[in-house]
Design an enzyme around this catalytic site. Sequence first.
Site, PDB file in Angstrom:
ATOM      1  N   HIS A  48       0.834  -1.207   0.000  1.00  0.00           N
ATOM      2  CA  HIS A  48       0.000   0.000   0.000  1.00  0.00           C
ATOM      3  C   HIS A  48       0.869   1.258   0.000  1.00  0.00           C
ATOM      4  O   HIS A  48       0.574   2.234  -0.702  1.00  0.00           O
ATOM      5  CB  HIS A  48      -0.914  -0.051   1.231  1.00  0.00           C
ATOM      6  CG  HIS A  48      -1.756   1.157   1.416  1.00  0.00           C
ATOM      7  ND1 HIS A  48      -1.563   2.038   2.455  1.00  0.00           N
ATOM      8  CD2 HIS A  48      -2.807   1.636   0.707  1.00  0.00           C
ATOM      9  CE1 HIS A  48      -2.449   3.006   2.382  1.00  0.00           C
ATOM     10  NE2 HIS A  48      -3.225   2.793   1.335  1.00  0.00           N
ATOM     11  N   GLU A  51       2.243   1.739  -3.451  1.00  0.00           N
ATOM     12  CA  GLU A  51       1.186   2.247  -4.342  1.00  0.00           C
ATOM     13  C   GLU A  51       1.095   3.769  -4.239  1.00  0.00           C
ATOM     14  O   GLU A  51       1.013   4.480  -5.249  1.00  0.00           O
ATOM     15  CB  GLU A  51      -0.145   1.608  -3.958  1.00  0.00           C
ATOM     16  CG  GLU A  51      -1.346   2.177  -4.692  1.00  0.00           C
ATOM     17  CD  GLU A  51      -2.547   2.373  -3.792  1.00  0.00           C
ATOM     18  OE1 GLU A  51      -3.101   3.487  -3.785  1.00  0.00           O
ATOM     19  OE2 GLU A  51      -2.931   1.417  -3.087  1.00  0.00           O
ATOM     20  N   GLU A 129      -4.346   7.911   7.400  1.00  0.00           N
ATOM     21  CA  GLU A 129      -5.324   7.019   6.784  1.00  0.00           C
ATOM     22  C   GLU A 129      -5.684   5.877   7.737  1.00  0.00           C
ATOM     23  O   GLU A 129      -6.862   5.525   7.899  1.00  0.00           O
ATOM     24  CB  GLU A 129      -4.763   6.455   5.473  1.00  0.00           C
ATOM     25  CG  GLU A 129      -5.733   5.584   4.707  1.00  0.00           C
ATOM     26  CD  GLU A 129      -5.151   5.061   3.400  1.00  0.00           C
ATOM     27  OE1 GLU A 129      -5.877   4.342   2.687  1.00  0.00           O
ATOM     28  OE2 GLU A 129      -3.978   5.352   3.093  1.00  0.00           O
TER      29      GLU A 129
END
Length: 428
Positions: A48, A51, A129
């Site tokens: 992640h 990414e 996040e």
Amino acid sequence: MINFKKKTLKNGLKIIAAPMKNSEASTLLALVGTGSRNENKKINGISHFLEHMYFKGTKKRPKMGQIHTEMDRMGAAHNAFTSKETTGFWIKSSGKDFDKGCDIVSDMLLNPVFKPEEIEKERGVILQEISMYEDEPRRRVWEVLENVILGDQPIGWNIAGTKETVSKISKKDIIDYRDKNYLSENTIIVATGDFEAEDVFKKIEKYFGGFKKGKNRPAEKAVLPNKETRAKIIYKDSDQTHLALGIRAYDMFDERRYPLGLLSLIVGGNSSSRLWMEIREKLGLAYYVFSFAEQFLDCGYFGIGSGIPHEKLEAVSKKIIEVLKSIKLKGVSDKELKDAKSYTRGQMALKLETSDEIASFCAGQEIFYDEILQPEEILKKIEKTSKNDILKIANDIFVSDKISMTVIGKHSNPEQKEDFYKKLFSRI
């Protein structure tokens, strides 16, 4: 029928071109066969993290925000995603901007710079996040459930990682992970739009031909926890209790996945399903209630979720068990099965109207199955499902030692309540 052609470049990179006549839009999707289950405990969250970093600058586009600015200038929809088994990057734009989209996405994947200062800034973004998800119990309850039902192993870990692991991931970790996993033979590039397939093949080869040759190592095989009922209740000062139920089921290669999908529709897959009618319409105890079937490479589960009043957790849990037990004992009706098949046909037709959905449909099949079945071929498999097939699956999976549950809400004495729900599930 989806019109598509496939080609494999010399370096092993697969290309799928799906022409769509008279479409004003085009979609480019780069799907890489790596995700959070390719990680180890130390670098959990790195798929992640990586990414995110692909958007933070390239040799050709080194300025902060330059990639997003160029995509926005085209009016393009664009994003990326990380799952447990894949990572994808996509851009949907006007057909006239297809070449520009190829240039940007290929530049991101082939020429990232990973500036130390950008890594640190993005680390902060990801930590926020993770905090955001902690404050969203409706989402968080599923992360906890997958850890409970799939265990303390890569397939059961949080895709975003933990604050501890994300805080320690280094630039070297990111580069090493990229070099081992972003390789040509486990990557697929899909293009959809109003074009000729051969023209697209030439363009993709031009932009993506520099992908490093090779294939990543297979992910660690899942070893599911010992069979036993599990329940985990987490106290949170929230306005609503969020319930997630998981029942061990089948992987993505098991032919029983087709009747399982119909079973999930009948149980809670739409607004005429049994759970919806019982819990929302008749009892008025939930705004949302649903069920679904999740399949991974070597495992899977049947999920049920709902948001309910804190004091109604026991009543809703009993009603869920009642619905499952009823299907296990009596099966489903002819009408329920017919309606579920009809719903599936309609949903597939709607889903495959757009260039981005067709790209996703083709890429997902190719990366996991090495072939692309036409929608009608899939529907034929679904149409063959009988009531007896549904009954067999219900009796196979609706058993106490395959059920796990997680709850987030205002619930004191969690250990005592966890024992209660373990006993409740034994009634199934």
